[in-house]
Design an enzyme around this catalytic site. Structure first.
Site, short mmCIF file in Angstrom:
data_model
loop_
_atom_site.label_atom_id
_atom_site.label_comp_id
_atom_site.label_asym_id
_atom_site.label_seq_id
_atom_site.Cartn_x
_atom_site.Cartn_y
_atom_site.Cartn_z
N GLY A 134 37.72 24.82 37.63
CA GLY A 134 38.09 24.87 36.22
C GLY A 134 39.50 25.38 36.07
N GLY A 135 39.85 25.70 34.84
CA GLY A 135 41.21 26.14 34.58
C GLY A 135 41.55 27.46 35.24
N GLY A 139 40.12 28.66 38.22
CA GLY A 139 40.10 28.64 39.68
C GLY A 139 39.02 27.74 40.22
CB VAL A 166 32.87 28.15 42.15
CG1 VAL A 166 31.70 28.95 42.74
CG2 VAL A 166 33.29 28.73 40.83
CE LYS A 191 31.48 33.40 39.50
NZ LYS A 191 31.22 34.08 38.22
CG ASP A 241 28.21 33.27 26.97
OD1 ASP A 241 27.71 32.71 25.97
OD2 ASP A 241 28.92 32.67 27.79
#
Length: 729
Positions: A34-35, A37, A39, A53, A147
């Protein structure tokens, strides 16, 4: 850090630029990116698997980001629970900060429900009790998760796991008291979060989110509905939850979790006890089809290719990773997974025979469409356009390899869409997919493509949340306008009409048919908002419950209110009723409908009442679009009839895919689907139906809604709707 989500079902090969080791972890492949980094799936010298990560170097140079990353590590380390995925190692001060967590090969709760439907009440209670106990540990540590959602709950044979503490905070953190900042996932936010009442956000907010999650778990729907974010947040704050279809005692408990006043909700510990007094989680805690999915994920981990040693082996060899995961597989077999699961794990019918030899890799473009359901006419055109594109490519003498087309029918059914979509996404030969035909079938299939990093390009699904949802959907690419964009362009059209007619105080009538609530809500709300805020008009909206047939009184009431134009937001049956009622009343003002009316059925069923209606749709007519002349001729030759709507756009979409598949291969035997996806999102393509270029969310840049008027019993294209406010030039 939502852009770091673990994706165990979509292991990708390491790129040449990826490291082979990080600290003590040998890297086996990519789980996601993703933006922030990447995984990786890593393995220690003792054979343990971990999700590692690693941040991008440019992020690491940002002091604020490094501080947030350090806080995530510290936060997660404070939580001690068997139902929370632990941090096993981390280095926030490394040149590229990293952290490792225990690896869970099972799907997320969101994926499981999308693929297999809601869970039984017993499974939901066991899941809820375990996650409540994890939250109790979070709250005991003085933290708030903030979340809790299906994507942050992973399923394993021995129970669920809560993940992602990227936005967790201590209860005394000043960030919690910030105003006007909504943090979390709409649909799972407590009222105090939805209204950014920072001082009130605390452990009860997590309990509210868990209540939402459990409603979703047993019903497959959110307690406050779906749709645009602002409407969802409004309903969360003001409306009662929809607990229909839930067993009475569980509904009562969930109702307490969803109390508007945080003080009236149970604590996480109380909730855990009331859900299940004693929560033994045996191998049968989940339905057999979900257990089978977990086994299949484990099987993929067992099938990982060996990695080359980059340092001298130690005296004690690392354990075989097959032994590390066979424990989970054995539990599955004990739970009744049967021969099919054992075969998936690589055994033969008697447990000793070798499986079939690997077949030769192929290059496949997928199509997922409604070929036998309510939108089959559109779906068939999409399949035909895709087939023409592949056949045109295969006739090229300079093609580096042949392509095949894999077509699946989801019949317009969301459960089937999730199933066949996952089959395409998990097929190692499928490089990109056209689909699906409808809003909700596309939404149901999308999680599997996100997980596999395989492009899913739709030419007809306009649901806003496909590209603008939270968290984002990295796999989606859309060649048509979203419903809100299309409806805002309709508002500009009506403004042009009022300006030309010199109507000084217009009253647009807006009908929202709740038969398809999300679509109709997006359409009508955007027009209402644009008319009121940009032009100050007195709109007359009317919301109609699903399933009614008596439209004459509704239309008479709207006409009595003095409406100058009529906009229909909904499906075909109510549009036919409205057309007839307006014609009987002698109304001659503009009558406008959305894309579901661009079908011969509207004209056939409404008859003369359809004359003069303007239909707005995200598609051009290939018969009158001059650049599509050669395509139209090829279609006639192939199918013996003229192409209908969406065939040309589908031809262009698959031609785009083919272009990038060939480019990404660069002479190799097969490109990675993730490379094709990345290239498509950045691509500019001139097709037979127009030019395509996409924004960061995967939406078409500069989309135009096309307008058709019913004249002489047929649709005639008149123009593209204005792309901007006509009052501003």
């Amino acid at each position: 850090m939502s852009s770091f989500e673990q994706q165990p079902g979509s292991l990708q090969r390491l790129l040449p630029t990826d490291p082979s080791t990080i600290a003590g972890y040998r890297l086996l492949g990519r789980l996601g990116a993703g933006g922030m980094g990447v995984v990786y799936l890593g393995r220690t010298d003792t054979g343990e698997l971990a999700a590692v990560k690693v941040t991008h170097s440019d992020q690491a140079e940002d002091p604020d980001f490094r501080a947030r990353f350090r806080r995530e590590v510290e936060t997660a380390r404070q939580v001690s629970s068997p139902w929370a995925v632990p941090v096993t190692a981390a280095d926030p001060d490394a040149p590229e900060p990293w952290l490792a967590t225990a690896f869970v090969p099972g799907p997320s709760l969101a994926e499981a429900i999308a693929a297999h439907g809601p869970l039984p009440t017993r499974s939901a209670r066991l899941l809820g009790s375990a996650i409540a106990r994890a939250l109790a540990a979070v709250h005991t540590a003085g933290l708030v998760h903030r979340d809790v959602k299906p994507g942050n709950v992973l399923l394993a044979v021995d129970g669920p796991r809560l993940i992602d503490f990227g936005i967790a905070r201590t209860t005394g953190d000043t960030a919690l008291t910030a105003t006007d900042v909504v943090v979390g996932t709409p649909g799972f936010l407590a009222p105090e979060q939805a209204e950014a009442r920072g001082a009130e956000i605390g452990p009860p907010s997590d309990v509210f989110a868990l209540g939402c999650l459990l409603v979703y778990t047993v019903t497959g729907r959110l307690p406050f509905g779906a749709g645009a974010v602002d409407a969802l947040l409004y309903r969360t704050v003001h409306d009662d939850p929809d607990l229909s279809g839930i067993e009475d005692d569980l509904a009562t408990l969930l109702g307490a979790c969803l109390a508007k006043d945080p003080r009236q909700r149970p604590t996480a510990g109380q909730l855990a006890e009331r859900l299940v007094e004693d929560a033994p989680l045996g191998a049968d805690w989940l339905p057999a089809d979900v257990i089978r999915t977990i086994a299949e994920r484990s099987a993929r981990m067992l099938a990982l290719p060996d990695i080359e040693e980059t340092r001298a082996p130690t005296a004690q060899a690392a354990p075989d990773r097959r032994k590390l995961l066979l424990g989970a597989a054995a539990v599955v077999l004990a739970a009744g997974g049967g021969w099919g699961v054992w075969a998936a794990l690589g055994g033969g019918e008697d447990g000793n025979k070798a499986g079939p030899s690997p077949r030769k890799r192929q290059h496949v473009i997928g199509v997922q469409a409604d070929l036998t359901g309510p939108q089959q006419a559109m779906g068939i055109e999409q399949e035909r356009g895709a087939r023409l594109a592949v056949e045109a490519y295969n006739t090229r003498e300079d093609k580096p390899f042949p392509l095949q087309l894999e077509v699946v029918d989801d019949a317009g059914n969301t459960a089937e869409a999730a199933t066949v979509g996952r089959r395409l996404a998990e097929d190692r030969d499928v490089l990109a997919v056209l689909g699906s035909t409808g809003d909700y079938t596309t939404q149901a299939a999308l999680p599997a493509f996100n997980e596999a990093s395989t492009a899913l390009m739709t030419v007809s699904a306009g649901l806003n949340l496909l590209t603008r949802g939270t968290p984002p959907n990295p796999a989606i690419i859309r060649t048509c306008p979203s419903h809100p964009i299309a409806s805002s362009q309709l508002a500009y059209l009506l403004q042009s009409y009022f300006l030309q007619g010199k109507v000084t105080d217009p009253v647009p009538g807006l009908l929202q048919d709740r038969e398809d609530d999300s679509y109709a809500w997006q359409y009508i709300t955007m027009i209402n908002h644009t008319m009121r805020t940009l032009y100050g008009y007195r709109c007359h909206p009317r919301v109609v419950p699903a399933g009614i047939d008596a439209y004459e009184p509704i239309i008479k009431g709207m006409l009595a209110a003095g409406i100058d134009a009529f906009v229909h937001g909904g499906l075909l049956p109510s549009a036919v009723h409205c057309a007839r009622a307006l014609a009987d009343a002698g109304f001659e003002g503009p009558r406008v409908g959305g894309p579901y009316l661009l079908t011969p059925e509207f004209i056939r069923q409404a008859g003369k009442a359809a004359e003069g209606w303007v239909v707005a749709a995200p598609v051009l007519d290939p018969l009158v679009h001059s650049p599509a002349k050669r395509f139209t001729a090829a279609y006639r030759k192939r199918y013996g009839t003229a192409p209908r709507y969406y065939a040309g756009e589908s031809y262009d979409a698959v031609s785009m895919m083919i272009d990038e598949v060939v480019r990404a291969a660069r002479g190799s035997t097969r490109p990675e689907p993730s490379a094709v996806l990345t290239a498509l999102r950045k691509k500019t393509f001139d097709g037979v139906m127009g030019t395509y270029q996409f924004d960061a969310a995967g939406d078409l840049k500069n989309p135009r809604t096309q307008l058709y008027v019913v004249e002489g019993g047929r649709f005639n294209r008149v123009m593209a709707a204005p792309a901007k406010d006509p009052g501003k030039g």
